[in-house]
Design an enzyme around this catalytic site. Structure first.
Site, PDB file in Angstrom:
ATOM      1  N   GLY A   1      11.338  11.311  -9.691  1.00  0.00           N
ATOM      2  CA  GLY A   1      12.256  11.576  -8.583  1.00  0.00           C
ATOM      3  C   GLY A   1      13.481  12.298  -9.090  1.00  0.00           C
ATOM      4  N   LEU A   2      14.411  12.551  -8.175  1.00  0.00           N
ATOM      5  CA  LEU A   2      15.643  13.265  -8.532  1.00  0.00           C
ATOM      6  C   LEU A   2      16.840  12.328  -8.440  1.00  0.00           C
ATOM      7  CD1 LEU A   2      16.806  16.245  -9.042  1.00  0.00           C
ATOM      8  CD2 LEU A   2      17.549  16.081  -6.650  1.00  0.00           C
ATOM      9  N   GLY A   3      17.627  12.239  -9.508  1.00  0.00           N
ATOM     10  CA  GLY A   3      18.879  11.480  -9.488  1.00  0.00           C
ATOM     11  C   GLY A   3      19.985  12.303  -8.856  1.00  0.00           C
TER      12      GLY A   3
ATOM     13  N   TYR B   1      28.063   7.080  -4.956  1.00  0.00           N
ATOM     14  CA  TYR B   1      28.070   8.454  -5.487  1.00  0.00           C
ATOM     15  C   TYR B   1      28.876   9.389  -4.577  1.00  0.00           C
ATOM     16  CZ  TYR B   1      24.150   6.635  -8.296  1.00  0.00           C
ATOM     17  OH  TYR B   1      23.358   5.882  -9.124  1.00  0.00           O
TER      18      TYR B   1
ATOM     19  N   HIS C   1      23.092  -2.569  -6.058  1.00  0.00           N
ATOM     20  CA  HIS C   1      23.404  -1.632  -7.157  1.00  0.00           C
ATOM     21  C   HIS C   1      23.701  -2.363  -8.476  1.00  0.00           C
ATOM     22  CE1 HIS C   1      25.136   2.677  -7.732  1.00  0.00           C
ATOM     23  NE2 HIS C   1      24.589   2.251  -8.843  1.00  0.00           N
TER      24      HIS C   1
ATOM     25  N   GLY D   1       0.803  -1.226   0.000  1.00  0.00           N
ATOM     26  CA  GLY D   1       0.000   0.000   0.000  1.00  0.00           C
ATOM     27  C   GLY D   1       0.834   1.274   0.000  1.00  0.00           C
TER      28      GLY D   1
ATOM     29  N   ASP E   1      16.909   9.689  -5.402  1.00  0.00           N
ATOM     30  CA  ASP E   1      17.665   8.463  -5.673  1.00  0.00           C
ATOM     31  C   ASP E   1      19.135   8.683  -5.303  1.00  0.00           C
ATOM     32  OD1 ASP E   1      17.729   5.733  -7.134  1.00  0.00           O
ATOM     33  OD2 ASP E   1      19.429   6.840  -7.963  1.00  0.00           O
TER      34      ASP E   1
HETATM   35  N1  LIG Z   1      21.392   2.116 -10.780  1.00  0.00           N
HETATM   36  C1  LIG Z   1      22.366   2.527 -11.547  1.00  0.00           C
HETATM   37  O1  LIG Z   1      23.326   1.800 -11.857  1.00  0.00           O
HETATM   38  C2  LIG Z   1      22.303   3.923 -12.107  1.00  0.00           C
HETATM   39  C3  LIG Z   1      23.074   4.256 -13.228  1.00  0.00           C
HETATM   40  C4  LIG Z   1      22.953   5.546 -13.746  1.00  0.00           C
HETATM   41  C5  LIG Z   1      22.110   6.474 -13.143  1.00  0.00           C
HETATM   42  N2  LIG Z   1      21.402   6.127 -12.029  1.00  0.00           N
HETATM   43  C6  LIG Z   1      20.520   7.109 -11.343  1.00  0.00           C
HETATM   44  O2  LIG Z   1      19.725   7.766 -12.332  1.00  0.00           O
HETATM   45  C7  LIG Z   1      19.933   9.164 -12.252  1.00  0.00           C
HETATM   46  C8  LIG Z   1      19.750   9.823 -13.610  1.00  0.00           C
HETATM   47  O3  LIG Z   1      20.659   9.323 -14.562  1.00  0.00           O
HETATM   48  P1  LIG Z   1      21.981  10.104 -15.025  1.00  0.00           P
HETATM   49  O4  LIG Z   1      22.442  11.008 -13.938  1.00  0.00           O
HETATM   50  O5  LIG Z   1      22.901   9.064 -15.529  1.00  0.00           O
HETATM   51  O6  LIG Z   1      21.557  10.951 -16.274  1.00  0.00           O
HETATM   52  P2  LIG Z   1      20.287  11.770 -16.817  1.00  0.00           P
HETATM   53  O7  LIG Z   1      19.354  12.087 -15.734  1.00  0.00           O
HETATM   54  O8  LIG Z   1      19.816  11.051 -18.019  1.00  0.00           O
HETATM   55  O9  LIG Z   1      20.992  13.093 -17.340  1.00  0.00           O
HETATM   56  C9  LIG Z   1      21.623  14.006 -16.483  1.00  0.00           C
HETATM   57  C10 LIG Z   1      22.155  15.141 -17.352  1.00  0.00           C
HETATM   58  O10 LIG Z   1      21.049  15.834 -17.968  1.00  0.00           O
HETATM   59  C11 LIG Z   1      21.109  17.213 -17.634  1.00  0.00           C
HETATM   60  N3  LIG Z   1      19.710  17.685 -17.519  1.00  0.00           N
HETATM   61  C12 LIG Z   1      18.832  17.457 -16.527  1.00  0.00           C
HETATM   62  N4  LIG Z   1      17.634  18.000 -16.798  1.00  0.00           N
HETATM   63  C13 LIG Z   1      17.745  18.595 -18.004  1.00  0.00           C
HETATM   64  C14 LIG Z   1      16.859  19.322 -18.818  1.00  0.00           C
HETATM   65  N5  LIG Z   1      15.602  19.548 -18.448  1.00  0.00           N
HETATM   66  N6  LIG Z   1      17.326  19.819 -20.013  1.00  0.00           N
HETATM   67  C15 LIG Z   1      18.608  19.593 -20.391  1.00  0.00           C
HETATM   68  N7  LIG Z   1      19.498  18.881 -19.661  1.00  0.00           N
HETATM   69  C16 LIG Z   1      19.067  18.402 -18.481  1.00  0.00           C
HETATM   70  C17 LIG Z   1      21.879  17.275 -16.338  1.00  0.00           C
HETATM   71  O11 LIG Z   1      22.523  18.533 -16.165  1.00  0.00           O
HETATM   72  P3  LIG Z   1      22.281  19.490 -14.888  1.00  0.00           P
HETATM   73  O12 LIG Z   1      22.504  18.670 -13.645  1.00  0.00           O
HETATM   74  O13 LIG Z   1      23.312  20.550 -15.049  1.00  0.00           O
HETATM   75  O14 LIG Z   1      20.876  19.995 -15.005  1.00  0.00           O
HETATM   76  C18 LIG Z   1      22.919  16.184 -16.573  1.00  0.00           C
HETATM   77  O15 LIG Z   1      23.956  16.665 -17.384  1.00  0.00           O
HETATM   78  C19 LIG Z   1      21.349   9.260 -11.670  1.00  0.00           C
HETATM   79  O16 LIG Z   1      21.675  10.558 -11.239  1.00  0.00           O
HETATM   80  C20 LIG Z   1      21.292   8.203 -10.621  1.00  0.00           C
HETATM   81  O17 LIG Z   1      20.591   8.677  -9.477  1.00  0.00           O
HETATM   82  C21 LIG Z   1      21.472   4.864 -11.525  1.00  0.00           C
END
Ligand SMILES: NC(=O)c1ccc[n+]([C@@H]2O[C@H](COP(=O)([O-])OP(=O)(O)OC[C@H]3O[C@@H](n4cnc5c(N)ncnc54)[C@H](OP(=O)(O)O)[C@@H]3O)[C@@H](O)[C@H]2O)c1
Length: 315
Positions: free
Chosen positions: A16-18, A48, A110, A9, A43
């Site tokens: 969310g926010l990465g 990290y 992870h 539930g 997240d």
């Molecule tokens: N489980 C895993 O193995 C794993 C692997 C990868 C990622 N993750 C999680 O997923 C999250 C997201 O993935 P990610 O960080 O790889 O990449 P993403 O969210 O696909 O891309 C992040 C990039 O996009 C830019 N951005 C964000 N919003 C935007 C917008 N509206 N317009 C233009 N550019 C924008 C950000 O820049 P700014 O910050 O300057 O806005 C940053 O350069 C991670 O942060 C993490 O928490 C998990």
């Protein structure tokens, strides 16, 4: 904000926010602006190396009355160097201490990759522990114990293929509740999504915007750009939305969570507002055709000759 429902539930915001690559000195402010804007799902991950600053920022926001702990959904992840059963709880307790929390909402394995406890980033074959020595089912026992002790409300995995999930499902007491993987129009993973949903496993989409800020060493020179895709751009124009909002809204329609990372309040606001963008059938059909099985996060960095890890995503 649309939500994902868990079997007990509980609800979690779909957007969310990465926080991967959100740097020290910046990440705290990013968390504060996100919570002020209305993000309630964050997240995180031990690897990290920014959980202490995130914890400070969450505490500040709670003190200022921006948010209550019970309104938040905080995910974190067990790093590869704590996969032995007895290593899971100490790793989770370290994350809780850093985040200044009594419990997590979701704790994930992870990667289905084990390395020695004394090592943070494995570079040599001998840094790794084969899954035959530390099977995922052993790590999962530690995850189940963490949930039983109330240190996390939910448990799940990340970067698990259908085959690895099926193996775990045969060897667990509690099912994984979430599988967090890379998902976007160029890597739709429809089969994995169907399998997870059939098993009652929710999914979270990572790198939904193409992860442009990851290190050059992780990139390919010819990599595609989701923002430049003419189909996504024309759908954005039609809805008077941005390309990022279309890329995010698509996951909301698909019934997964999505965790775009941004340290900019302007882009955080834009990304959160994607919740209001309603894609129609024509949009979804057009996006469906964009699939090209392209991974931005290849996982190849774990596949060192001689370490026993091959085809991490398919095995
Ligand atoms: N489980 C895993 O193995 C794993 C692997 C990868 C990622 N993750 C999680 O997923 C999250 C997201 O993935 P990610 O960080 O790889 O990449 P993403 O969210 O696909 O891309 C992040 C990039 O996009 C830019 N951005 C964000 N919003 C935007 C917008 N509206 N317009 C233009 N550019 C924008 C950000 O820049 P700014 O910050 O300057 O806005 C940053 O350069 C991670 O942060 C993490 O928490 C998990």
């Amino acid at each position: 904000m649309p939500k994902l429902k868990f079997s007990n539930g509980d609800y979690c915001d779909q957007i969310g926010l990465g926080t991967w690559k959100s740097k020290p000195g910046v990440v705290g402010k990013a968390i504060e602006s996100a919570l002020e804007l209305g993000y309630r799902h964050i997240d995180c991950a031990a690897i990290y190396l920014n959980e202490r600053e995130i914890g400070e920022a969450i505490q500040q926001c709670i003190k200022r009355g921006i948010v209550k702990r019970e309104e938040l959904w905080i995910t974190s992840k067990l790093w590869n160097n704590a996969h032995r059963r007895e290593e899971v709880l100490p790793a989770l307790k370290k994350t809780l201490a850093d985040l200044k929390l009594d419990y997590l909402d979701l704790y994930l394995i992870h990667w289905p990759v084990a390395i020695k406890n004394s090592i943070l980033n494995a570079t040599l074959p001998e840094d790794y522990l084969p899954l035959s020595e530390v099977p995922v089912s052993e790590t999962w026992q530690g995850m189940e114990a963490a949930k039983k002790q109330g240190l996390t409300r939910h448990i799940g995995v990340s970067n698990f293929s259908q085959k690895k999930l099926a193996g775990l499902l045969e060897n667990c007491t509690e099912k994984p509740e979430v599988n967090q993987v890379e998902l976007h129009p160029y890597l739709q993973q429809n089969e994995l999504l169907q399998f997870c949903h059939a098993q009652g496993i929710l999914m979270t989409a990572y790198s939904p915007l193409g992860s442009a800020d990851r290190s050059e060493g992780m990139k390919r020179p010819d990599e595609p750009d989701l923002f430049a895709d003419p189909v996504i751009q024309s759908i954005a124009k039609k809805h008077n939305a941005t390309t990022a909002q279309i890329l995010i809204a698509w996951h909301v329609h698909r019934g997964t969570a999505v965790i775009p990372k941004s340290v900019s309040p302007v882009r955080q606001k834009e990304n959160l507002a994607a919740a209001a963008v309603k894609l129609d059938e024509a949009d979804r059909n057009a996006i469906h055709k964009l699939d090209r099985h392209y991974r931005f996060i290849t996982g190849k960095f774990f596949e060192i000759p001689g370490n026993g890890y091959v085809a991490i995503y398919d095995e």
